[in-house]
Design a protein around this motif. Structure first.
Motif, PDB file in Angstrom:
ATOM      1  N   ILE A 114       0.843  -1.202   0.000  1.00 28.83           N
ATOM      2  CA  ILE A 114       0.000   0.000   0.000  1.00 28.83           C
ATOM      3  C   ILE A 114       0.874   1.247   0.000  1.00 28.83           C
ATOM      4  O   ILE A 114       0.670   2.164  -0.803  1.00 28.83           O
ATOM      5  N   GLU A 115       1.866   1.288   0.936  1.00 30.30           N
ATOM      6  CA  GLU A 115       2.745   2.457   0.986  1.00 30.30           C
ATOM      7  C   GLU A 115       3.574   2.568  -0.288  1.00 30.30           C
ATOM      8  O   GLU A 115       3.780   3.663  -0.806  1.00 30.30           O
ATOM      9  N   GLY A 145       2.698   1.403  -3.184  1.00 30.31           N
ATOM     10  CA  GLY A 145       1.763   1.832  -4.221  1.00 30.31           C
ATOM     11  C   GLY A 145       1.510   3.321  -4.154  1.00 30.31           C
ATOM     12  O   GLY A 145       1.450   4.009  -5.168  1.00 30.31           O
ATOM     13  N   MET A 146       1.380   3.824  -2.916  1.00 33.90           N
ATOM     14  CA  MET A 146       1.173   5.258  -2.749  1.00 33.90           C
ATOM     15  C   MET A 146       2.421   6.018  -3.184  1.00 33.90           C
ATOM     16  O   MET A 146       2.325   7.053  -3.839  1.00 33.90           O
ATOM     17  N   GLN A 147       3.599   5.488  -2.801  1.00 33.07           N
ATOM     18  CA  GLN A 147       4.842   6.141  -3.215  1.00 33.07           C
ATOM     19  C   GLN A 147       4.992   6.084  -4.738  1.00 33.07           C
ATOM     20  O   GLN A 147       5.396   7.069  -5.361  1.00 33.07           O
ATOM     21  N   ALA A 152       2.568   5.841  -6.813  1.00 32.78           N
ATOM     22  CA  ALA A 152       1.561   6.752  -7.362  1.00 32.78           C
ATOM     23  C   ALA A 152       2.045   8.194  -7.274  1.00 32.78           C
ATOM     24  O   ALA A 152       1.899   8.972  -8.224  1.00 32.78           O
ATOM     25  N   GLU A 153       2.641   8.550  -6.096  1.00 29.65           N
ATOM     26  CA  GLU A 153       3.182   9.904  -5.950  1.00 29.65           C
ATOM     27  C   GLU A 153       4.324  10.139  -6.927  1.00 29.65           C
ATOM     28  O   GLU A 153       4.429  11.206  -7.527  1.00 29.65           O
ATOM     29  N   GLU A 208       2.892  10.456 -10.296  1.00 29.87           N
ATOM     30  CA  GLU A 208       2.270  11.777 -10.405  1.00 29.87           C
ATOM     31  C   GLU A 208       3.339  12.854 -10.603  1.00 29.87           C
ATOM     32  O   GLU A 208       3.168  13.762 -11.428  1.00 29.87           O
TER      33      GLU A 208
END
Length: 188
Positions: free
Chosen positions: A54-55, A57-59, A61-62, A65
């Protein structure tokens, strides 16, 4: 087994049977050891993996982005540069077009002047030829007329040419005017 099989059995249902209690505590401790040594590490591992996923994936994603924002900025910069380059090319093309038009106008004016000069020279040459032809015709006619007036043949080439040339020279110099020629012919 019946209740009577247990000698220490009390009639109170609240007080537990001790061997059963000890066996239950042993099984519970084995179960607790099994849960803490086998199941809990696996659950912790799955929990860490999911947290990392999750982290991560968030990283990711960031990061994606941020990369997208950088790519967008780069695209906008390139688009701005392309627009500026297109404007420079258009301006350069306009300048070249104006220069080509000016050169073509200059060439056209030069060609027109050359054609005009050639036409003037041709007209002058044709005029000279017409004057020569007219002199010859005037000389022939004046010789014929003079022959009739004088009564003597003036058709000899040398004589004719000398008389005609003298007459035309006098006419050109102004010693004889056309009025005098007309009046001298009428007086005889």
């Amino acid at each position: 087994m019946a209740v009577s099989d247990y000698p220490e059995y009390h009639a109170s249902p609240i007080v537990p049977y001790i061997p059963e209690l000890v066996v239950s505590i042993v099984f519970f401790l084995i179960f607790l050891w099994f849960v803490t040594k086998v199941i809990s590490p696996r659950l912790e591992k799955v929990y860490r993996e999911r947290t990392d996923a999750i982290e991560g994936g968030m990283q990711r994603a960031e990061q994606a982005e941020a990369e997208a924002a950088a790519a967008k900025k780069q695209y906008e910069d390139q688009l701005g540069e392309a627009r500026a380059e297109a404007a420079r090319i258009r301006e350069h093309a306009k300048e070249q077009g104006a220069q080509i038009i000016a050169e073509l106008r200059e060439q056209a004016n030069t060609e027109a002047a050359r054609i005009t000069e050639t036409a003037h020279k041709q007209i002058a040459a044709e005029r000279q030829q017409a004057m020569i032809a007219l002199r010859g015709e005037v000389g022939r006619l004046s010789t014929d007329l003079a022959s009739k007036i004088v009564g003597e043949s003036l058709h000899e080439e040398t004589r004719q040419r000398g008389i005609v040339d003298r007459f035309l020279a006098d006419l050109d110099s102004g010693a004889i005017t056309p009025e005098q020629v007309g009046s001298s012919g009428q007086g005889r």
